[in-house]
Design an enzyme around this catalytic site. Structure first.
Site, PDB file in Angstrom:
ATOM      1  N   HIS A 253       0.903  -1.254   0.005  1.00  0.00           N
ATOM      2  CA  HIS A 253       0.111   0.200  -0.133  1.00  0.00           C
ATOM      3  C   HIS A 253       0.757   1.224  -0.129  1.00  0.00           C
ATOM      4  O   HIS A 253       0.605   2.059  -0.672  1.00  0.00           O
ATOM      5  CB  HIS A 253      -0.989  -0.006   1.263  1.00  0.00           C
ATOM      6  CG  HIS A 253      -1.771   1.176   1.459  1.00  0.00           C
ATOM      7  ND1 HIS A 253      -3.006   1.380   1.076  1.00  0.00           N
ATOM      8  CD2 HIS A 253      -1.519   2.489   1.854  1.00  0.00           C
ATOM      9  CE1 HIS A 253      -3.646   2.480   1.524  1.00  0.00           C
ATOM     10  NE2 HIS A 253      -2.686   3.108   1.853  1.00  0.00           N
ATOM     11  N   GLU A 254       1.987   1.415   0.793  1.00  0.00           N
ATOM     12  CA  GLU A 254       2.877   2.506   0.908  1.00  0.00           C
ATOM     13  C   GLU A 254       3.835   2.766  -0.390  1.00  0.00           C
ATOM     14  O   GLU A 254       4.043   3.676  -0.897  1.00  0.00           O
ATOM     15  CB  GLU A 254       3.680   2.179   2.181  1.00  0.00           C
ATOM     16  CG  GLU A 254       2.926   2.388   3.486  1.00  0.00           C
ATOM     17  CD  GLU A 254       1.948   3.505   3.632  1.00  0.00           C
ATOM     18  OE1 GLU A 254       2.214   4.581   3.310  1.00  0.00           O
ATOM     19  OE2 GLU A 254       0.785   3.436   4.385  1.00  0.00           O
TER      20      GLU A 254
ATOM     21  N   GLU B   7      -6.579   6.555  -1.136  1.00  0.00           N
ATOM     22  CA  GLU B   7      -6.491   5.470  -0.350  1.00  0.00           C
ATOM     23  C   GLU B   7      -7.029   4.096  -1.013  1.00  0.00           C
ATOM     24  O   GLU B   7      -6.533   2.864  -0.889  1.00  0.00           O
ATOM     25  CB  GLU B   7      -7.037   5.662   1.208  1.00  0.00           C
ATOM     26  CG  GLU B   7      -6.380   6.721   1.929  1.00  0.00           C
ATOM     27  CD  GLU B   7      -4.925   6.138   2.206  1.00  0.00           C
ATOM     28  OE1 GLU B   7      -4.638   4.818   2.374  1.00  0.00           O
ATOM     29  OE2 GLU B   7      -4.088   7.051   2.169  1.00  0.00           O
TER      30      GLU B   7
ATOM     31  N   HIS C 276       1.841   4.384  -2.733  1.00  0.00           N
ATOM     32  CA  HIS C 276       1.945   6.017  -2.589  1.00  0.00           C
ATOM     33  C   HIS C 276       3.134   6.703  -3.304  1.00  0.00           C
ATOM     34  O   HIS C 276       3.083   7.782  -3.855  1.00  0.00           O
ATOM     35  CB  HIS C 276       1.893   6.517  -1.040  1.00  0.00           C
ATOM     36  CG  HIS C 276       0.516   6.257  -0.449  1.00  0.00           C
ATOM     37  ND1 HIS C 276      -0.796   6.887  -1.282  1.00  0.00           N
ATOM     38  CD2 HIS C 276       0.030   5.579   0.373  1.00  0.00           C
ATOM     39  CE1 HIS C 276      -1.651   6.580  -0.590  1.00  0.00           C
ATOM     40  NE2 HIS C 276      -1.540   5.863   0.728  1.00  0.00           N
TER      41      HIS C 276
END
Length: 667
Positions: free
Chosen positions: A173-174, A260, A177
């Site tokens: 997930h990070e 998100e 980003h």
């Protein structure tokens, strides 16, 4: 619905940045007008009741407006300057400590191994890792101005309460980003909201000051009216400032929720395991993701994996969608499976509490949750021995569309990373985590193919220095390892060394780059790897390493000379004779609109300087124009069905200089 690719996400991030700047300027104008309106009523008796629009253009109005704009801009600039240190400054702001690369803590090593695997599999430098030791909630965020300078901050609760698969889901997930260009936008949001908050803080100060002076005054105090005026002004400014912050956070939350959802989907794409990130979110719902030990939780909320702070109007101001919604968006029915697994593993007393609707202390997402939670267990793929030099399948869509691999993690790339990390000798890998070892690695990469005498002669070119000079004892450990591991390890090793190299101060970075260039120039010729290495270090350690390259071209027309140079070189690299190279060049150039063979013939020679200049021009293309460039390059290097080391290094050079993370080219 198709998942948006790397370049679409980059374009979206740029649009979001422009939108947020516009909304910030709109907020500044509205706040300025609101404060001027307050000033108008406060000074109305002095201005003989003239209309507001006349008062606004008077000296009183202009001074008030200028003061408000100055205060807001000062608030933003002060915070902007405070965050100029990039991701490491943000990490220190929330009290996180760097994780020792050679840590003996099993949970910290688990995190480092996951991050290193994903970095190598995706083709980005390994981010620096920080840990918030006192945070028991499950959370994480990334910060920085570019993928090459990113840091990842993880709470102690995340590394101790999550399984490896769940932690891998959070890391994926990070990484999304990092790829999507969200980090720079997130840091800018902190600065912009700080400026808007400045008016409210001044109002709060005036309000406290009026009450403080009022408490000391007596009935004979002649300044009572002035104090009352100051109090009213303080209340007005306080309300105006915090209403502005409310709407600022409303905009922030709306943009953040969209990002998100995209990052959750990307994590599943990277890890091929929806139950990993799903299990992590489920545990957040059972427990908490709040950051309780820092006063910056509300500032950081939009950056974090889960909600970092408790807030009112959650449905409006939450920076993340509800946990249950996020889990079901990852995979329909996943929430029900996780709840069922919880029922199968929890004691009967806990189940009765759950069905009674009781909620444990600190739980943030689900009614009836208990402290002991689901643990995901999934089988891992066996590590592949695929080399970085691959024989692609001509029918593979991944080869046909090389741009689709950019900013992704494939199962083959992950297997390559796992296998490579297992092959690295522990001493060799440990040296990459130190500044001295990382520096010597750069030198070893350039001399490991030479015999002992030639190595010694080259190293004499380096000036003596306790850190940056040649260190024979370290080189004696690095060079043999590089020789035995082969050329495939060169760029992954450099990526592993990047956290240590980023710890060098600006003068040391500049000296390192100069030393590398001395070794490259030693034989009066430059190979593609040497060019790729020097370009990589300049891009990620140079003075402009953190600077985002602005979009300069929204069409291919001004970049055609640069494309001519790049594809001329790649066509020759991907073919065995000049006639075949000519044909390959025209096939690659045919994909660009308005291109004519007479206007852009294949060049017989392209110098390294010309290649570097061409890549700078191409990096200025709009993100949506870059995929065609990557695919044209991919067409050249896969033309003969084999990607050799020279072609991979050239492709890696092109991708890195265009800010396109290129994973290992395994198939």
């Amino acid at each position: 619905m198709a998942h948006p690719g790397f370049f679409q996400r980059q374009a979206s991030a740029r649009r979001n940045t422009s939108l947020l700047v516009f909304l910030f300027l709109t907020a500044v104008v509205l706040i300025t007008l609101a404060v001027c309106l307050v000033g108008y009523f406060v000074t109305r008796s002095e201005t003989s009741g003239q209309p507001f629009h006349y008062w606004l253009l008077s000296s009183h109005g202009l001074i008030t407006a200028a003061a408000v704009v100055t205060l807001i801009c000062m608030g933003s600039l002060i915070r902007w300057a405070d965050l100029a240190g990039g991701g490491s400054r943000v990490a220190k702001m929330v009290g996180a400590r760097p994780i020792d690369p050679d840590t003996r803590d099993s949970d910290e090593r688990k995190l480092r191994n996951i991050v290193e695997e994903m970095a190598i599999a995706s083709g980005v430098p390994v981010p620096e890792l920080y840990l918030m030791d006192d945070e028991t909630g499950i959370n994480a965020f990334v910060a920085g101005y570019s993928p090459g300078s990113a840091v990842m901050v993880v709470t102690h609760g995340a590394i101790t309460q999550l399984t490896r698969d769940e932690l891998q889901g959070v890391v994926g997930h990070e990484f999304s980003h990092i790829f999507n260009g969200d980090m720079r936008l997130n840091v800018r949001l902190i600065a912009l909201l700080s400026g808007i908050l400045m008016i409210g803080q001044i109002g709060s100060f005036l309000l406290r000051a009026s009450f403080y002076s009022g408490g000391r005054s007596t009935a004979r105090n002649r300044d009572g009216r002035a104090q009352a005026t100051m109090g009213i002004l303080g209340i007005a400014l306080f309300l105006i400032g915090y209403v502005g912050v409310f709407f600022g956070r409303l905009i922030q939350a709306a943009v953040s929720r969209q990002r998100e959802n995209l990052a959750d989907a990307s994590s599943v794409q990277f890890t091929r395991n929806p139950e990993g990130i799903g299990g992590a979110l489920f545990k957040i719902g059972l427990r908490s993701s709040y950051l309780d030990t820092t006063g910056h939780a509300s500032d950081m909320n939009h950056m974090c994996f889960g909600e970092a702070t408790r807030m009112k109007f959650t449905s409006l101001l939450a920076s993340h969608p509800p946990i249950e919604q996020r889990i079901n968006a990852i995979q329909p029915g996943l929430m029900a499976r996780l709840k069922s697994r919880l029922r199968d593993t929890e004691p009967a007393d806990d189940l009765r509490a759950a069905t009674a609707g009781q909620r444990p202390s600190g739980a943030s997402g689900f009614a009836g949750a208990t402290a002991e939670v689901y643990s995901s267990v999934s089988g891992r793929r066996a590590a592949s021995t695929n080399p970085i030099v691959a024989t692609p399948d001509p029918g593979s869509a991944g080869v046909q569309k090389l741009s689709e691999r950019v900013g992704t993690v494939s199962p083959e790339g992950e297997d390559f990373a796992i296998h490579l990390l297992r092959r690295l000798p522990s001493t060799f890998r440990g040296l990459l985590y130190t500044r001295a070892g990382a520096i010597q690695l750069c030198y070893a990469l350039l001399i490991n193919h030479l015999d002992q005498q030639q190595q010694t002669e080259c190293l004499r070119l380096l000036p003596g220095h306790s850190l940056l000079g040649a260190q024979p004892d370290l080189l004696a450990k690095l060079v043999p390892a590089l020789q035995s591991l082969g050329e495939a390890v060169r760029f992954p090793a450099l990526e592993l060394a990047m956290p240590a190299l980023r710890k060098l101060d600006p003068e040391e970075r500049a000296e390192l780059i100069r030393n590398v260039r001395k070794l490259v120039d030693a034989d009066n010729r430059i190979t593609l790897f040497e060019l790729a290495l020097t370009s990589f270090l300049s891009r990620h350690l140079g003075v402009d390493a953190d600077r985002a390259i602005p979009v300069r071209h929204n069409s291919y027309k001004p970049a055609m000379p640069a494309l001519q140079r790049l594809l001329s070189l790649l066509a020759r690299a991907g073919s065995s004779d000049s006639q075949q190279a000519e044909s390959l060049y025209h096939e690659a150039m045919a994909g660009f609109p308005g291109n004519g063979s007479a206007d852009t013939p294949m060049l017989s020679k392209v110098t390294m300087r010309q290649l570097q200049e061409a890549l700078k021009v191409l990096n200025g293309l709009s993100p949506l124009l870059k995929p065609a460039v990557i695919d044209a390059c991919g067409h050249c290097i896969t033309y003969d069905g084999v990607i050799d080391v020279r072609e991979y290094e050239l492709m890696r050079l092109v991708a890195d200089q265009m800010d396109c993370p290129m994973p290992p080219m395994t198939v």
